[in-house]
Scaffold this motif. Sequence first.
Motif, PDB file in Angstrom:
ATOM      1  N   ILE A 106       0.916  -1.235  -0.096  1.00  0.00           N
ATOM      2  CA  ILE A 106      -0.031  -0.045  -0.135  1.00  0.00           C
ATOM      3  C   ILE A 106       0.936   1.324  -0.002  1.00  0.00           C
ATOM      4  O   ILE A 106       1.780   1.179   0.889  1.00  0.00           O
ATOM      5  N   THR A 107       0.631   2.091  -0.755  1.00  0.00           N
ATOM      6  CA  THR A 107       1.189   3.542  -0.685  1.00  0.00           C
ATOM      7  C   THR A 107       0.130   4.509  -0.280  1.00  0.00           C
ATOM      8  O   THR A 107      -1.030   4.192  -0.361  1.00  0.00           O
ATOM      9  N   GLY A 141      -5.734   5.788   2.651  1.00  0.00           N
ATOM     10  CA  GLY A 141      -4.855   4.753   2.647  1.00  0.00           C
ATOM     11  C   GLY A 141      -4.634   4.204   4.144  1.00  0.00           C
ATOM     12  O   GLY A 141      -4.488   2.939   4.396  1.00  0.00           O
ATOM     13  N   SER A 142      -4.765   4.921   5.109  1.00  0.00           N
ATOM     14  CA  SER A 142      -4.505   4.562   6.478  1.00  0.00           C
ATOM     15  C   SER A 142      -5.939   3.881   6.646  1.00  0.00           C
ATOM     16  O   SER A 142      -5.848   2.583   7.339  1.00  0.00           O
ATOM     17  N   ALA A 143      -7.083   3.883   6.258  1.00  0.00           N
ATOM     18  CA  ALA A 143      -8.360   3.256   6.479  1.00  0.00           C
ATOM     19  C   ALA A 143      -8.174   1.862   5.923  1.00  0.00           C
ATOM     20  O   ALA A 143      -8.780   1.021   6.497  1.00  0.00           O
ATOM     21  N   LEU A 172       4.831   1.411   1.938  1.00  0.00           N
ATOM     22  CA  LEU A 172       5.556   2.333   1.318  1.00  0.00           C
ATOM     23  C   LEU A 172       5.646   3.703   2.063  1.00  0.00           C
ATOM     24  O   LEU A 172       4.721   4.156   2.289  1.00  0.00           O
ATOM     25  N   ALA A 173       6.839   4.016   2.388  1.00  0.00           N
ATOM     26  CA  ALA A 173       7.018   5.266   2.890  1.00  0.00           C
ATOM     27  C   ALA A 173       8.392   6.127   2.286  1.00  0.00           C
ATOM     28  O   ALA A 173       9.188   5.489   1.663  1.00  0.00           O
ATOM     29  N   ILE A 220      -2.663   4.509  -3.514  1.00  0.00           N
ATOM     30  CA  ILE A 220      -3.555   5.239  -2.937  1.00  0.00           C
ATOM     31  C   ILE A 220      -2.722   6.499  -2.450  1.00  0.00           C
ATOM     32  O   ILE A 220      -3.680   7.603  -2.320  1.00  0.00           O
ATOM     33  N   ALA A 221      -1.539   6.795  -2.387  1.00  0.00           N
ATOM     34  CA  ALA A 221      -0.822   8.079  -2.098  1.00  0.00           C
ATOM     35  C   ALA A 221      -0.988   9.110  -3.409  1.00  0.00           C
ATOM     36  O   ALA A 221      -1.162   8.484  -4.610  1.00  0.00           O
ATOM     37  N   GLY A 222      -1.091  10.227  -3.153  1.00  0.00           N
ATOM     38  CA  GLY A 222      -1.342  11.129  -3.964  1.00  0.00           C
ATOM     39  C   GLY A 222      -1.320  12.722  -3.545  1.00  0.00           C
ATOM     40  O   GLY A 222      -1.239  12.907  -2.461  1.00  0.00           O
TER      41      GLY A 222
END
Length: 229
Positions: free
Chosen positions: A6-7, A14-16, A31-32, A80-82
């Motif tokens: 998950i990004t 993303g957290s949910a 991914l961080a 999911i990151a943006g």
Amino acid sequence: MGAHLITGAGSGIGSAVAERLAARGAELWLLARDAKRAAVLRSRFPGARTLVGDLADPAKLSWALGQQEMPVEVDALLHIAGVVELGTVGDLPVKAWQYQLNVNTVAPAELTRLFLPSLRQARGQVVFVNSGAGLRADENWSAYAASKFGLRALADALRVEEQGNGVRVTTVYPGRTATPMQLKVHHQEGKEYDPTRWIDPESVATAIVTALDLPRDAALTEITVRPGR
């Protein structure tokens, strides 16, 4: 429950999603951007594994991930990151365009390329969290919408290319959702932010998990989620 990469697990949708999957015992790979953020994610999601890679610099993702232990099989890759930077075409500098295109489009393409062998082995699934801006561009949204239109094209092409390999591809188009990004958007728009007006991230997470849980004889290719209030 399989391995899920998950990004964007640090906040919002993303957290949910990460919380939902962790609660049912899934193997999480998060991914961080850097080691400090990775440590925060591990403290929030005990048992989760982290990978460090900067989505803003997709050309270095292959090298960065090559220095780390990677999952052997990936059952789901969730983009999911943006990022978003509003502005008119006449005002947005090249840097703002490149930043959004890198994080929102090019990095998902590169991550997908890097993990496709694992996804094929697992007959897994790729989920792209897009946006309503991936379907329509309004004033001040040119660069962000371009990045999301590109993400839609990436998903559509990948879906056709990987169908024979058993890899499912889902695009989710959430409307305005009560996330830190939405707060930033309201600040950029000069508007008062009332999170109760917008979609709860948990509702979008429900749509994503539903797509993941669908039996193998079918696929949810596109999901549009709109505020119900």
